[in-house]
Design an enzyme around this catalytic site. Structure first.
Site, PDB file in Angstrom:
ATOM      1  N   LEU A 119       0.816  -1.213   0.000  1.00 30.72           N
ATOM      2  CA  LEU A 119       0.000   0.000   0.000  1.00 30.72           C
ATOM      3  C   LEU A 119       0.851   1.265   0.000  1.00 30.72           C
ATOM      4  CD1 LEU A 119      -2.897  -0.827   2.474  1.00 30.72           C
ATOM      5  CD2 LEU A 119      -2.893  -0.953  -0.004  1.00 30.72           C
ATOM      6  N   CYS A 120       1.922   1.243  -0.765  1.00 31.24           N
ATOM      7  CA  CYS A 120       2.712   2.465  -0.828  1.00 31.24           C
ATOM      8  C   CYS A 120       3.022   2.809  -2.284  1.00 31.24           C
ATOM      9  CB  CYS A 120       3.974   2.358   0.001  1.00 31.24           C
ATOM     10  SG  CYS A 120       4.877   0.865  -0.275  1.00 31.24           S
ATOM     11  N   GLY A 121       2.056   2.565  -3.152  1.00 34.86           N
ATOM     12  CA  GLY A 121       2.214   2.960  -4.535  1.00 34.86           C
ATOM     13  C   GLY A 121       3.287   2.143  -5.247  1.00 34.86           C
TER      14      GLY A 121
END
Lengths: 133, 300
Positions: free
Chosen positions: B87-89
């Site tokens: 979930l950090c691109g």
């Protein structure tokens, strides 16, 4: 005389002091005002400084001390004062290090473990002495 | 066409998602601030380390130091710093793409991973993993020191001729850049200089390298060489610590941006769904009215 103790994480100490004793690699080194410019390696141990006639101490790790222009700068990977030392955790770490000492053989490993033992001992030393006082 | 109840249910679930992503965004923002502060507070250490190194350089022949000596061999050890969580691109994807491209990292390179995402991806790619380290948040110097000491040991024993670090360089909150830097051997010219990759911990002013004592040089005890021996590994430890801090700051800012985008998308979706819901509600009312009027007309 100004004393600064810095670790990569923070500036652990910065204040005017009267004198300081650092654990140099070749034994304890006392530093007074107007000391000659000097750089030397530190061994893990106890750093003691005198401020307003009172003695305080910190446990420090490996590093370097630099003295110039009436300023003592200690560069180390660990600097803990009395309140930051967790005695039981240190004792466990010490026991663990001493256990692993029996299993390892290469001189590098021995040296590494010895450093961690020294660090633990320095912390315990300060903690216990404080209690006796 | 979905009926009213379905739309209502979807609105509710999207609202919940938006709440979660909003919370994650705020958490990431505060963690990023902390990582930046941490990098800043290491500044006095860097200044002092550089000052001592600059003074040492004049008094020693630093080419002799084993950690500074260039070797001809081709064996590479690569430390890959990724995140533990997703979930950090595109952060980890970008880094791993860089690692798998051949211009930066030789195909026979052996890897050491920091962070779970890296070890998972590299084992999927069937690359050779030597060790996996976990670094907690916030980064503790004593933890990263273990990694750099491991690397130093492998380098000195001659097992590997070069140690590289793949990490994400923090440029600013919205841009991070995957980077591969050589950790060992150190180029002597770099000693006592600010590294190029410093992003989070950058000092606004010029680097404070005052020449030390006002007159005469330093005394070195026991000798300049032995002080250099002990300070160069510390320099390496500090470099790696900084690289990992850069990665951490990048991770949190990338997550913050990703979560901000997710929250915005969810808000937009809620808006669209609400519009659809009202349209259908209106249609239902109209239909009902129509039914009543037709029924009345029929009775007349």
């Amino acid at each position: 005389m100004q004393l600064d103790i810095v670790t990569p994480e923070k500036k652990a100490f910065s204040d005017e002091i009267d004198s300081v004793v650092v654990p140099g690699i070749e034994g304890e080194l006392g530093i007074l005002k107007s000391h000659a410019p000097l750089v030397t390696t530190l061994a893990p141990g106890e750093l003691r400084y005198l401020k307003d006639g009172e003695e305080h101490s910190l446990a420090i790790g490996t590093g370097v001390v630099e003295i110039s222009n009436d300023r003592v700068s200690v560069l180390t990977d660990m600097a803990l004062d009395d309140s930051e030392i967790d005695e039981s955790a240190v004792e466990k770490a010490l026991a663990r290090a001493q256990d692993s000492m029996k299993e390892i053989s290469t001189p590098e490993e021995v040296a590494a473990v010895q450093v961690s033992i020294q660090k633990s001992l320095a912390q315990l030393h300060i903690k216990r002495r404080r209690r006796r006082l | 066409m979905a009926n009213l109840r379905d739309i209502r249910r979807r609105i509710k679930s999207v609202k919940n998602t938006a709440q979660i992503t909003k919370a994650m965004q705020l958490v990431a923002a505060s963690k990023m601030k902390k990582a930046q502060d941490q990098a800043m507070s290491g500044r006095p250490y860097a200044d002092l380390l550089n000052k001592v190194l600059v003074n040492l350089k004049e008094q020693t022949s630093e080419e002799d130091h084993p950690l500074l000596k260039e070797r001809d061999g081709e064996k590479e050890l690569v430390i890959v710093v990724t995140t533990d969580k997703g979930l950090c691109g595109p952060l980890n994807t970008n880094l791993l793409r860089l690692v798998s491209s051949q211009e930066n990292v030789s195909t026979e390179a052996v890897f050491v991973t920091v962070g779970r995402k890296g070890s998972q991806a590299l084992s999927r790619m069937k690359r050779e993993l030597l060790a996996d380290f976990a670094v907690k948040d916030p980064v503790a110097f004593l933890e990263t020191k273990q990694i750099s000491e491991f690397a130093i040991e492998k380098f000195l024993s001659g097992e590997y001729d070069r140690v590289k670090v793949a990490f994400t360089n923090f440029i600013n909150t919205i841009s991070q850049e995957a980077t591969v830097e050589t950790l060992l051997p150190i180029r002597p010219i770099d000693l006592g200089r600010d590294s190029d990759f410093v992003g989070v911990g950058k000092d606004p002013g010029p680097l404070d390298v005052n020449p030390g004592p006002e007159y005469g040089g330093y005394l070195f005890e026991p000798s300049a060489g032995s002080v250099l021996d002990s300070i160069v590994p510390q320099y390496v430890n500090y470099q790696l610590y900084q690289m990992i801090l850069e990665s951490r700051a990048s991770e949190h800012s990338a997550r913050m941006v990703a979560m901000k985008a997710a929250t915005d998308n969810a808000q937009q979706m809620i808006k669209d769904l609400t519009l659809e819901y009202n349209k259908q509600r209106q249609a239902a009312i109209t239909a009902e009215l129509l039914e009543i009027t037709t029924a009345m007309k029929a009775l007349e």
